[in-house]
Structure formats: structure tokens, C-alpha cells
Design a protein around this motif. Structure first.
Motif, short mmCIF file in Angstrom:
data_model
loop_
_atom_site.label_atom_id
_atom_site.label_comp_id
_atom_site.label_asym_id
_atom_site.label_seq_id
_atom_site.Cartn_x
_atom_site.Cartn_y
_atom_site.Cartn_z
N PHE A 39 -11.42 -2.89 5.21
CA PHE A 39 -11.42 -2.41 3.84
C PHE A 39 -10.35 -1.33 3.64
N LYS A 40 -10.27 -0.39 4.59
CA LYS A 40 -9.27 0.68 4.49
C LYS A 40 -7.86 0.10 4.54
N LYS A 41 -7.64 -0.90 5.40
CA LYS A 41 -6.32 -1.52 5.51
C LYS A 41 -5.96 -2.23 4.21
N ALA A 42 -6.93 -2.93 3.63
CA ALA A 42 -6.67 -3.63 2.37
C ALA A 42 -6.37 -2.64 1.25
N MET A 43 -7.06 -1.52 1.23
CA MET A 43 -6.81 -0.51 0.20
C MET A 43 -5.42 0.10 0.37
N SER A 44 -5.01 0.39 1.59
CA SER A 44 -3.68 0.97 1.79
C SER A 44 -2.59 -0.06 1.48
N ASP A 45 -2.82 -1.33 1.80
CA ASP A 45 -1.86 -2.37 1.44
C ASP A 45 -1.74 -2.50 -0.07
N ASP A 46 -2.88 -2.39 -0.76
CA ASP A 46 -2.88 -2.48 -2.21
C ASP A 46 -2.12 -1.31 -2.84
N GLU A 47 -2.32 -0.11 -2.29
CA GLU A 47 -1.61 1.06 -2.81
C GLU A 47 -0.12 0.94 -2.58
N THR A 48 0.28 0.40 -1.41
CA THR A 48 1.69 0.24 -1.10
C THR A 48 2.34 -0.76 -2.06
N SER A 49 1.66 -1.86 -2.32
CA SER A 49 2.22 -2.84 -3.24
C SER A 49 2.25 -2.31 -4.67
N LYS A 51 2.70 0.83 -5.50
CA LYS A 51 3.81 1.78 -5.57
C LYS A 51 5.14 1.05 -5.71
N SER A 52 5.29 -0.06 -4.98
CA SER A 52 6.55 -0.80 -5.07
C SER A 52 6.70 -1.44 -6.45
N VAL A 53 5.60 -1.89 -7.04
CA VAL A 53 5.65 -2.45 -8.39
C VAL A 53 6.00 -1.36 -9.39
N ASN A 54 5.43 -0.17 -9.24
CA ASN A 54 5.73 0.94 -10.14
C ASN A 54 7.17 1.37 -10.02
N ASN A 55 7.73 1.37 -8.82
CA ASN A 55 9.13 1.75 -8.63
C ASN A 55 10.06 0.76 -9.32
N THR A 56 9.78 -0.52 -9.26
CA THR A 56 10.64 -1.50 -9.93
C THR A 56 10.48 -1.40 -11.44
N ASP A 57 9.30 -1.08 -11.92
CA ASP A 57 9.09 -0.91 -13.37
C ASP A 57 9.87 0.29 -13.89
N GLU A 58 9.89 1.38 -13.11
CA GLU A 58 10.60 2.58 -13.55
C GLU A 58 12.10 2.33 -13.64
N THR A 59 12.65 1.61 -12.68
CA THR A 59 14.09 1.34 -12.74
C THR A 59 14.42 0.41 -13.89
N THR A 60 13.55 -0.52 -14.19
CA THR A 60 13.76 -1.41 -15.32
C THR A 60 13.71 -0.62 -16.63
N ASP A 61 12.78 0.32 -16.74
CA ASP A 61 12.70 1.13 -17.94
C ASP A 61 13.95 1.98 -18.12
N ARG A 62 14.49 2.52 -17.05
CA ARG A 62 15.69 3.33 -17.16
C ARG A 62 16.87 2.51 -17.66
N ILE A 63 16.99 1.32 -17.18
CA ILE A 63 18.09 0.47 -17.58
C ILE A 63 17.97 0.08 -19.05
N THR A 64 16.78 -0.25 -19.51
CA THR A 64 16.60 -0.67 -20.88
C THR A 64 16.80 0.50 -21.84
N HIS A 65 16.47 1.72 -21.45
CA HIS A 65 16.64 2.86 -22.35
C HIS A 65 18.09 3.28 -22.50
#
Length: 67
Positions: A39-49, A51-65
């Protein structure tokens, strides 16, 4: 119904050991431990994924603005 004291907890513990046996309780504890680790491993994997999704969203927002 009074408070739960240490002696009452010890009596319940002894009854559980007598009822199930130490081998069954040991395997149950091992299964519970591996389930918690999974369960702990799955939670940490979920948090890692996430974070990576949020990082790609932030760069996309910067480009569009900037357009």
C-alpha cells in the motif's frame, strides 16, 4: 463495563494465541506487513506520477500564456 486495563488486554491476547496458534498468527502478521508495504509503495508511486503530471501541466500553461 469498566475501563480496559492491561490485565484484560493480556487475557484477551492469551486467548487469541490459544485459539489461533502462534504459526497462524505469525503468517497473518507477515501477510499484514506485506500488504501495508504494498500500500505504501502504491501511494508513493501514485504521488510520483501525480507530480510528473503536474510538472507537465505547469510547463504547458506557461507556454500558452506567453502566446
Amino acid at each position: 463495563m469498566g475501563e480496559i486495563s492491561i490485565t484484560k488486554l493480556l487475557v484477551v491476547g492469551v486467548l487469541i494465541v490459544l485459539l489461533f496458534g502462534t504459526k497462524k498468527l505469525r503468517t497473518l502478521g507477515g501477510d499484514l506487513g506485506s500488504a501495508i508495504k504494498g500500500f505504501k509503495k502504491a501511494m508513493s508511486d501514485d504521488e510520483t506520477s501525480a507530480k510528473s503530471v503536474n510538472n507537465t501541466d505547469e510547463t504547458t500553461d506557461r507556454i500558452t500564456h506567453k502566446d
